[in-house]
Design a protein around this motif. Structure first.
Motif, PDB file in Angstrom:
ATOM      1  N   PRO A  91      -3.771  -3.404  -6.608  1.00  0.00           N
ATOM      2  CA  PRO A  91      -3.486  -2.404  -7.640  1.00  0.00           C
ATOM      3  C   PRO A  91      -4.024  -2.802  -9.010  1.00  0.00           C
ATOM      4  O   PRO A  91      -3.991  -3.970  -9.388  1.00  0.00           O
ATOM      5  CB  PRO A  91      -1.952  -2.325  -7.649  1.00  0.00           C
ATOM      6  CG  PRO A  91      -1.504  -3.635  -7.114  1.00  0.00           C
ATOM      7  CD  PRO A  91      -2.553  -4.089  -6.144  1.00  0.00           C
ATOM      8  N   VAL A  92      -4.536  -1.815  -9.726  1.00  0.00           N
ATOM      9  CA  VAL A  92      -5.040  -2.014 -11.084  1.00  0.00           C
ATOM     10  C   VAL A  92      -4.256  -1.072 -11.999  1.00  0.00           C
ATOM     11  O   VAL A  92      -4.526   0.124 -12.073  1.00  0.00           O
ATOM     12  CB  VAL A  92      -6.549  -1.732 -11.175  1.00  0.00           C
ATOM     13  CG1 VAL A  92      -7.055  -1.983 -12.598  1.00  0.00           C
ATOM     14  CG2 VAL A  92      -7.318  -2.589 -10.174  1.00  0.00           C
ATOM     15  N   SER A  93      -3.274  -1.619 -12.681  1.00  0.00           N
ATOM     16  CA  SER A  93      -2.385  -0.842 -13.542  1.00  0.00           C
ATOM     17  C   SER A  93      -2.902  -0.824 -14.972  1.00  0.00           C
ATOM     18  O   SER A  93      -3.887  -1.495 -15.321  1.00  0.00           O
ATOM     19  CB  SER A  93      -0.985  -1.448 -13.499  1.00  0.00           C
ATOM     20  OG  SER A  93      -1.022  -2.769 -14.036  1.00  0.00           O
ATOM     21  N   ALA A  94      -2.206  -0.086 -15.829  1.00  0.00           N
ATOM     22  CA  ALA A  94      -2.557  -0.061 -17.250  1.00  0.00           C
ATOM     23  C   ALA A  94      -2.462  -1.457 -17.851  1.00  0.00           C
ATOM     24  O   ALA A  94      -3.289  -1.843 -18.689  1.00  0.00           O
ATOM     25  CB  ALA A  94      -1.638   0.909 -17.991  1.00  0.00           C
ATOM     26  N   ASN A  99       0.830  -1.208   0.000  1.00  0.00           N
ATOM     27  CA  ASN A  99       0.000   0.000   0.000  1.00  0.00           C
ATOM     28  C   ASN A  99       0.862   1.255   0.000  1.00  0.00           C
ATOM     29  O   ASN A  99       0.579   2.226  -0.728  1.00  0.00           O
ATOM     30  CB  ASN A  99      -0.914   0.022   1.230  1.00  0.00           C
ATOM     31  CG  ASN A  99      -2.017  -1.006   1.146  1.00  0.00           C
ATOM     32  OD1 ASN A  99      -2.283  -1.547   0.079  1.00  0.00           O
ATOM     33  ND2 ASN A  99      -2.650  -1.288   2.263  1.00  0.00           N
ATOM     34  N   LEU A 100       1.910   1.252   0.822  1.00  0.00           N
ATOM     35  CA  LEU A 100       2.795   2.411   0.883  1.00  0.00           C
ATOM     36  C   LEU A 100       3.496   2.612  -0.456  1.00  0.00           C
ATOM     37  O   LEU A 100       3.621   3.751  -0.932  1.00  0.00           O
ATOM     38  CB  LEU A 100       3.814   2.236   2.004  1.00  0.00           C
ATOM     39  CG  LEU A 100       4.751   3.432   2.238  1.00  0.00           C
ATOM     40  CD1 LEU A 100       3.960   4.673   2.647  1.00  0.00           C
ATOM     41  CD2 LEU A 100       5.804   3.099   3.285  1.00  0.00           C
ATOM     42  N   GLN A 101       3.931   1.539  -1.092  1.00  0.00           N
ATOM     43  CA  GLN A 101       4.567   1.650  -2.406  1.00  0.00           C
ATOM     44  C   GLN A 101       3.606   2.256  -3.422  1.00  0.00           C
ATOM     45  O   GLN A 101       3.994   3.107  -4.234  1.00  0.00           O
ATOM     46  CB  GLN A 101       5.046   0.271  -2.875  1.00  0.00           C
ATOM     47  CG  GLN A 101       6.194  -0.307  -2.065  1.00  0.00           C
ATOM     48  CD  GLN A 101       6.533  -1.722  -2.499  1.00  0.00           C
ATOM     49  OE1 GLN A 101       6.352  -2.098  -3.653  1.00  0.00           O
ATOM     50  NE2 GLN A 101       7.007  -2.518  -1.562  1.00  0.00           N
ATOM     51  N   CYS A 102       2.352   1.806  -3.389  1.00  0.00           N
ATOM     52  CA  CYS A 102       1.357   2.340  -4.331  1.00  0.00           C
ATOM     53  C   CYS A 102       1.070   3.815  -4.046  1.00  0.00           C
ATOM     54  O   CYS A 102       0.880   4.606  -4.978  1.00  0.00           O
ATOM     55  CB  CYS A 102       0.071   1.526  -4.268  1.00  0.00           C
ATOM     56  SG  CYS A 102       0.190  -0.121  -5.011  1.00  0.00           S
ATOM     57  N   GLU A 103       1.014   4.192  -2.769  1.00  0.00           N
ATOM     58  CA  GLU A 103       0.777   5.589  -2.429  1.00  0.00           C
ATOM     59  C   GLU A 103       1.907   6.474  -2.932  1.00  0.00           C
ATOM     60  O   GLU A 103       1.687   7.619  -3.338  1.00  0.00           O
ATOM     61  CB  GLU A 103       0.627   5.736  -0.908  1.00  0.00           C
ATOM     62  CG  GLU A 103      -0.699   5.190  -0.378  1.00  0.00           C
ATOM     63  CD  GLU A 103      -0.760   5.184   1.140  1.00  0.00           C
ATOM     64  OE1 GLU A 103       0.156   5.764   1.775  1.00  0.00           O
ATOM     65  OE2 GLU A 103      -1.707   4.599   1.702  1.00  0.00           O
ATOM     66  N   GLN A 104       3.117   5.946  -2.925  1.00  0.00           N
ATOM     67  CA  GLN A 104       4.279   6.743  -3.308  1.00  0.00           C
ATOM     68  C   GLN A 104       4.584   6.661  -4.797  1.00  0.00           C
ATOM     69  O   GLN A 104       5.069   7.624  -5.387  1.00  0.00           O
ATOM     70  CB  GLN A 104       5.497   6.306  -2.487  1.00  0.00           C
ATOM     71  CG  GLN A 104       5.355   6.595  -0.996  1.00  0.00           C
ATOM     72  CD  GLN A 104       6.511   6.078  -0.180  1.00  0.00           C
ATOM     73  OE1 GLN A 104       7.287   5.233  -0.627  1.00  0.00           O
ATOM     74  NE2 GLN A 104       6.653   6.568   1.036  1.00  0.00           N
ATOM     75  N   ARG A 105       4.296   5.499  -5.435  1.00  0.00           N
ATOM     76  CA  ARG A 105       4.720   5.287  -6.816  1.00  0.00           C
ATOM     77  C   ARG A 105       3.594   4.891  -7.751  1.00  0.00           C
ATOM     78  O   ARG A 105       3.819   4.695  -8.950  1.00  0.00           O
ATOM     79  CB  ARG A 105       5.818   4.217  -6.859  1.00  0.00           C
ATOM     80  CG  ARG A 105       7.098   4.642  -6.171  1.00  0.00           C
ATOM     81  CD  ARG A 105       7.993   3.469  -5.803  1.00  0.00           C
ATOM     82  NE  ARG A 105       8.101   2.499  -6.868  1.00  0.00           N
ATOM     83  CZ  ARG A 105       8.417   1.211  -6.678  1.00  0.00           C
ATOM     84  NH1 ARG A 105       8.634   0.768  -5.457  1.00  0.00           N
ATOM     85  NH2 ARG A 105       8.510   0.386  -7.700  1.00  0.00           N
ATOM     86  N   GLY A 106       2.366   4.738  -7.237  1.00  0.00           N
ATOM     87  CA  GLY A 106       1.240   4.390  -8.086  1.00  0.00           C
ATOM     88  C   GLY A 106       1.082   2.890  -8.276  1.00  0.00           C
ATOM     89  O   GLY A 106       1.835   2.087  -7.718  1.00  0.00           O
ATOM     90  N   PRO A 107       0.096   2.482  -9.083  1.00  0.00           N
ATOM     91  CA  PRO A 107      -0.234   1.067  -9.230  1.00  0.00           C
ATOM     92  C   PRO A 107       0.841   0.240  -9.922  1.00  0.00           C
ATOM     93  O   PRO A 107       0.816  -0.991  -9.839  1.00  0.00           O
ATOM     94  CB  PRO A 107      -1.520   1.089 -10.060  1.00  0.00           C
ATOM     95  CG  PRO A 107      -1.478   2.388 -10.790  1.00  0.00           C
ATOM     96  CD  PRO A 107      -0.801   3.344  -9.858  1.00  0.00           C
ATOM     97  N   ASP A 108       1.779   0.881 -10.596  1.00  0.00           N
ATOM     98  CA  ASP A 108       2.866   0.137 -11.233  1.00  0.00           C
ATOM     99  C   ASP A 108       3.988  -0.193 -10.266  1.00  0.00           C
ATOM    100  O   ASP A 108       5.021  -0.741 -10.678  1.00  0.00           O
ATOM    101  CB  ASP A 108       3.430   0.933 -12.406  1.00  0.00           C
ATOM    102  CG  ASP A 108       2.454   1.000 -13.576  1.00  0.00           C
ATOM    103  OD1 ASP A 108       1.917  -0.057 -13.941  1.00  0.00           O
ATOM    104  OD2 ASP A 108       2.218   2.108 -14.094  1.00  0.00           O
TER     105      ASP A 108
END
Length: 367
Positions: free
Chosen positions: A84-87, A51-60
């Motif tokens: 996460p739901v990425s492109a 979650n922290l990674q996604c908050e800082q760097r997004g779903p990728d």
């Protein structure tokens, strides 16, 4: 026979597939089928790191989970709380029309990619507002009245009576609470703390002035709030514009007897500047549930300070909050089947016509 609308719900260690089924199934609209499955992330602690990674760097920040990639091609509507739901994941979803995100923040969704594909993103504002508001009050009292420090001392066998704020331990009546963000959580704080006879300031460029006045809150600019408040509680949404909102310069404006409480996002505050202000005694104290590094290392400068209360990012955790998340999601989605307004909380407003078209399609099926 018309094919049903497929709702795929991705569970996680906080809100698992069994609970999703239990809450959603009784509310499932006619013509919809639910498939709930768990994202096997390895437990709550690994999930919090992701979650922290996604908050800082997004779903990728991480590769799309295998469970999501396997299920998303069947989805007309997708529910995810933290997955996460990425492109890349969206490219595997030719049928997808709606993503329901089980929280207010959508850092785990590639909203731009969803918008390009015409996929509507709905968030869930206020799903854990009660939990976070209660927790913020608990942290405020805990830090100002030295509750955690006294508890820790007793556990060590020490009858402690001396604290960093000995000369300024406050009571709440007549004190000013400054709210950075007057959304669902901020408004609940005002309602709860009104019973303590506090005064209220708020900084929120999107707040309705009339509604704030009716609540007993005076809207002001951020520097004024930082100067005038005895307690400052952070409840802003993290966006590119609000990252670093509470800067070193603004922290320097705080009263020497003031306290800062953050239960929102660590990135909203200059954490290094806050630690320096606490270490030097420039401000009285802080209470933090969110950090730039999670889990917080024992070597972190904040962990060595005696005028800060720390907790492991648990302000929004309650059994009621997670069940409310699932209920709010399906109640919102049901608006596609019911007459009247479109589902609320559309994040990417550019897709509103797509959402209306999907609703019209569902309505025609029901005829």
């Amino acid at each position: 026979m018309t094919e049903p609308i497929h709702i795929i719900a991705i569970g996680d260690p906080f809100l698992d597939a069994a609970t999703l089924c239990e809450v959603i199934t009784p509310r499932l609209p006619s013509g919809a089928v639910l498939e709930a499955l768990d994202w096997n992330v390895g437990g709550k602690e690994p999930l919090q790191r992701i979650n922290l990674q996604c908050e800082q760097r997004g779903p990728d920040a991480i590769d799309p989970p295998a469970e999501l990639l396997a299920a998303i091609p069947r989805a007309d509507i997708l529910f995810t709380q933290f997955c996460p739901v990425s492109a890349r994941a969206l490219e595997a979803a030719p049928r997808l029309r709606v993503i329901g995100v089980g929280r207010s923040g959508v850092e785990n969704i590639d909203v731009m990619a969803a918008t390009r594909r015409g996929v509507c993103v709905l968030n869930t504002v206020g799903r854990n507002a009660e939990a976070v508001a209660e927790y913020a009050i608990g942290l405020l009292l805990c830090e100002a009245r030295n509750i955690a420090r006294g508890h820790a001392a007793l556990k060590r066998g020490e009858w402690r009576k001396k604290y960093p704020n000995d000369e300024s331990v406050p009571e709440l009546p007549g004190r000013t609470l400054g709210l950075v963000g007057l959304g669902a959580i901020g408004r609940l704080l005002v309602k709860r703390l009104s019973g303590f006879d506090m005064k209220f300031l708020a900084y929120d460029p999107y707040a309705d002035a009339g509604a704030a006045t009716a609540l007993g809150v005076a809207l002001t600019d951020l520097p004024t709030l930082m100067r005038a408040s005895d307690f400052i509680s952070i409840h802003a949404k993290l966006t590119p514009e609000t990252r670093g909102l509470i800067s070193r310069e603004l922290i320097a404006l705080m009263k020497p007897t003031a306290y800062l409480i953050n239960t929102a996002r660590a990135e909203l505050v200059d954490e290094a500047a806050l630690a320096e202000s606490l270490r030097s005694g420039r401000i009285a104290g802080a209470a933090l549930d969110v950090f730039m590094r999670e889990p917080l290392p024992a070597s972190d400068p904040l962990a060595a300070l005696d005028n800060v209360t720390l907790s492991p990012h648990q302000g929004g955790v309650s059994v009621d909050a997670y069940r409310t998340t699932a209920r709010m999601f399906i109640d919102n989605v049901r608006r596609l089947w019911d007459g009247g307004e479109l589902p609320a909380n559309l994040v990417n407003r550019e897709t509103q016509s797509n959402l209306q078209n999907f609703k019209d399609q569902i309505q025609r099926r029901a005829l």
